[in-house]
Design a protein around this motif. Structure first.
Motif, PDB file in Angstrom:
ATOM      1  N   ALA A  73      -4.999  -3.715   7.707  1.00 26.83           N
ATOM      2  CA  ALA A  73      -4.903  -2.349   7.994  1.00 26.83           C
ATOM      3  C   ALA A  73      -3.695  -1.963   7.110  1.00 26.83           C
ATOM      4  O   ALA A  73      -3.584  -0.754   6.704  1.00 26.83           O
ATOM      5  CB  ALA A  73      -5.213  -2.077   9.449  1.00 26.83           C
ATOM      6  N   TRP A  74      -2.487  -2.747   7.588  1.00 26.00           N
ATOM      7  CA  TRP A  74      -1.320  -2.118   7.049  1.00 26.00           C
ATOM      8  C   TRP A  74      -1.464  -2.199   5.473  1.00 26.00           C
ATOM      9  O   TRP A  74      -0.908  -0.889   4.961  1.00 26.00           O
ATOM     10  CB  TRP A  74      -0.091  -2.986   7.596  1.00 26.00           C
ATOM     11  CG  TRP A  74       1.251  -2.906   6.672  1.00 26.00           C
ATOM     12  CD1 TRP A  74       2.238  -1.679   7.038  1.00 26.00           C
ATOM     13  CD2 TRP A  74       1.658  -3.185   5.423  1.00 26.00           C
ATOM     14  NE1 TRP A  74       3.174  -2.033   6.085  1.00 26.00           N
ATOM     15  CE2 TRP A  74       2.872  -2.902   4.927  1.00 26.00           C
ATOM     16  CE3 TRP A  74       1.150  -4.229   4.732  1.00 26.00           C
ATOM     17  CZ2 TRP A  74       3.705  -3.096   4.061  1.00 26.00           C
ATOM     18  CZ3 TRP A  74       2.007  -4.996   3.740  1.00 26.00           C
ATOM     19  CH2 TRP A  74       3.260  -4.346   3.324  1.00 26.00           C
ATOM     20  N   TRP A 127     -11.349  -3.558   2.228  1.00 29.69           N
ATOM     21  CA  TRP A 127     -10.746  -3.799   3.112  1.00 29.69           C
ATOM     22  C   TRP A 127     -11.662  -4.856   4.354  1.00 29.69           C
ATOM     23  O   TRP A 127     -11.193  -5.809   4.773  1.00 29.69           O
ATOM     24  CB  TRP A 127     -10.395  -2.597   3.957  1.00 29.69           C
ATOM     25  CG  TRP A 127      -9.707  -3.179   5.133  1.00 29.69           C
ATOM     26  CD1 TRP A 127      -8.401  -3.500   5.621  1.00 29.69           C
ATOM     27  CD2 TRP A 127     -10.220  -2.883   6.490  1.00 29.69           C
ATOM     28  NE1 TRP A 127      -8.200  -3.826   6.783  1.00 29.69           N
ATOM     29  CE2 TRP A 127      -9.237  -3.220   7.505  1.00 29.69           C
ATOM     30  CE3 TRP A 127     -11.464  -2.295   7.163  1.00 29.69           C
ATOM     31  CZ2 TRP A 127      -9.601  -3.160   8.787  1.00 29.69           C
ATOM     32  CZ3 TRP A 127     -11.829  -2.323   8.390  1.00 29.69           C
ATOM     33  CH2 TRP A 127     -10.758  -2.705   9.291  1.00 29.69           C
ATOM     34  N   LEU A 151      -9.903   4.170   9.528  1.00 33.77           N
ATOM     35  CA  LEU A 151      -9.142   4.050   8.530  1.00 33.77           C
ATOM     36  C   LEU A 151      -9.162   5.163   7.317  1.00 33.77           C
ATOM     37  O   LEU A 151      -8.190   5.287   6.490  1.00 33.77           O
ATOM     38  CB  LEU A 151      -9.101   2.532   8.082  1.00 33.77           C
ATOM     39  CG  LEU A 151      -8.642   1.388   8.558  1.00 33.77           C
ATOM     40  CD1 LEU A 151      -8.755   0.191   7.881  1.00 33.77           C
ATOM     41  CD2 LEU A 151      -6.999   1.680   9.013  1.00 33.77           C
ATOM     42  N   GLU A 152     -10.391   5.532   7.402  1.00 34.71           N
ATOM     43  CA  GLU A 152     -10.952   6.337   6.185  1.00 34.71           C
ATOM     44  C   GLU A 152     -11.601   7.468   6.777  1.00 34.71           C
ATOM     45  O   GLU A 152     -12.681   7.507   6.720  1.00 34.71           O
ATOM     46  CB  GLU A 152     -11.645   5.657   5.369  1.00 34.71           C
ATOM     47  CG  GLU A 152     -12.142   6.520   3.867  1.00 34.71           C
ATOM     48  CD  GLU A 152     -11.001   6.349   2.812  1.00 34.71           C
ATOM     49  OE1 GLU A 152     -10.689   7.337   2.245  1.00 34.71           O
ATOM     50  OE2 GLU A 152     -10.301   5.207   2.745  1.00 34.71           O
ATOM     51  N   ARG A 188      -1.555   8.715   5.597  1.00 34.24           N
ATOM     52  CA  ARG A 188      -1.936   7.802   6.596  1.00 34.24           C
ATOM     53  C   ARG A 188      -2.744   8.378   7.686  1.00 34.24           C
ATOM     54  O   ARG A 188      -2.408   9.542   8.185  1.00 34.24           O
ATOM     55  CB  ARG A 188      -0.778   7.284   7.319  1.00 34.24           C
ATOM     56  CG  ARG A 188       0.315   6.220   6.350  1.00 34.24           C
ATOM     57  CD  ARG A 188       1.637   5.773   7.044  1.00 34.24           C
ATOM     58  NE  ARG A 188       2.328   5.094   6.307  1.00 34.24           N
ATOM     59  CZ  ARG A 188       2.194   3.750   5.882  1.00 34.24           C
ATOM     60  NH1 ARG A 188       1.134   3.094   6.442  1.00 34.24           N
ATOM     61  NH2 ARG A 188       3.097   3.337   5.167  1.00 34.24           N
ATOM     62  N   ARG A 196      -3.788   3.544   0.486  1.00 36.83           N
ATOM     63  CA  ARG A 196      -3.970   4.981   0.555  1.00 36.83           C
ATOM     64  C   ARG A 196      -2.889   5.794   0.188  1.00 36.83           C
ATOM     65  O   ARG A 196      -3.227   6.768  -0.604  1.00 36.83           O
ATOM     66  CB  ARG A 196      -4.374   5.089   1.991  1.00 36.83           C
ATOM     67  CG  ARG A 196      -5.786   5.057   2.574  1.00 36.83           C
ATOM     68  CD  ARG A 196      -5.914   5.347   4.054  1.00 36.83           C
ATOM     69  NE  ARG A 196      -5.734   6.811   4.226  1.00 36.83           N
ATOM     70  CZ  ARG A 196      -6.561   7.818   4.119  1.00 36.83           C
ATOM     71  NH1 ARG A 196      -7.967   7.319   3.637  1.00 36.83           N
ATOM     72  NH2 ARG A 196      -6.502   8.953   4.286  1.00 36.83           N
ATOM     73  N   GLU A 235      -3.543   1.087   4.412  1.00 38.11           N
ATOM     74  CA  GLU A 235      -2.653   2.227   4.439  1.00 38.11           C
ATOM     75  C   GLU A 235      -1.809   2.222   3.309  1.00 38.11           C
ATOM     76  O   GLU A 235      -1.461   3.595   2.851  1.00 38.11           O
ATOM     77  CB  GLU A 235      -1.831   2.383   5.937  1.00 38.11           C
ATOM     78  CG  GLU A 235      -2.836   2.682   7.212  1.00 38.11           C
ATOM     79  CD  GLU A 235      -2.017   2.664   8.390  1.00 38.11           C
ATOM     80  OE1 GLU A 235      -1.064   2.362   8.396  1.00 38.11           O
ATOM     81  OE2 GLU A 235      -2.658   3.240   9.379  1.00 38.11           O
TER      82      GLU A 235
END
Length: 244
Positions: A190-191, A80, A211-212, A204, A197, A194
């Motif tokens: 970022a979307w 990312w 983010l993590e 989320r 993920r 997610e």
């Protein structure tokens, strides 16, 4: 969400909307007069713009961060960060070539910059880079230090934009465009992260947690190889032989 205001700003720039041109001209002329009268101030702005907040410096910092993430085996987060940095740079370059806006032409310029003007590459790179730093490192930052880190990031991004206008190498709307486009790139990547993920079975993460959030978990270290228990081995706690 930021893609919509950026699109509107792009239309106004292409249409040469007069109120926007007046704002750009006023900001450029006012800050240029200050820069000409204060050489020491101008030298400080050049130092910040061309070295501390230079796009190459920020991209190198993101590259180091990406390598560190790979070392920690945070594969998705490293991907990312790399995609956001590279995608942001290519997107900004593409828009510059399409718009072909000329930079300010001021009398007695205090600085020069090559290429087209809209959007500001410095402003866009600062936005994407500091967003990457925050969203990656927030899980490792104690809560008491998170607000100061956010403030430092916002100050840096705003400072980059100010230096570019004050040095007369960008219009005010160029900087706004760089900020908006940078935020749009970060929001998009970022979307996608997610969604990645969720597909991997993780929920989320709140923005305030990065983010993590799992980044705080240390990578498991290999333990000693286990083999058959020797016949004369004793339990360390009880001192007895293990049962057969």
């Amino acid at each position: 969400m930021t893609a919509v205001p950026f699109g509107l700003l792009l239309v106004l720039v292409e249409d040469r909307w007069r109120p926007l041109l007046r704002i750009d001209a006023h900001a450029a002329q006012s800050l240029h007069e200050i820069a000409v009268r204060h050489p020491a101030w101008t030298s400080t702005l050049r130092l910040l713009s061309d070295q501390v907040w230079d796009p190459l410096t920020l991209r190198a910092a993101v590259a180091v961060l990406t390598v560190w993430l790979l070392h920690r085996r945070a594969w998705r987060l490293a991907a990312w960060a790399a995609v956001t940095a590279v995608g942001g740079g290519l997107t900004g370059l593409l828009v510059k070539v399409v718009v072909e806006r000329a930079r300010p032409a001021l009398q007695d310029p205090v600085a020069h910059a090559p290429g087209y003007s809209f959007p500001s590459g410095h402003a866009m790179t600062a936005t994407t880079s500091f967003a990457v730093f925050l969203l990656v490192l927030l899980p490792l930052i104690p809560r008491v230090w998170r607000i100061p880190c956010w403030c430092a990031a916002v100050f840096s991004v705003a400072g980059v934009g100010f230096t570019r206008v004050a040095l007369g190498v960008h219009w005010f709307s160029d900087v706004i465009g760089g900020w908006l486009l940078g935020l749009a790139v970060v929001a998009l990547t970022a979307w996608a992260f997610e969604a990645w993920r969720v597909d991997a079975g993780r929920g989320r993460a709140p923005v305030g947690e990065g983010l993590e959030p799992e980044l705080t978990e240390a990578a498991p270290e290999p333990g000693p190889a286990e083999g058959p228990v020797p016949a004369d081995a004793y339990d360390r706690t009880s001192g007895r032989r293990p049962r057969e």
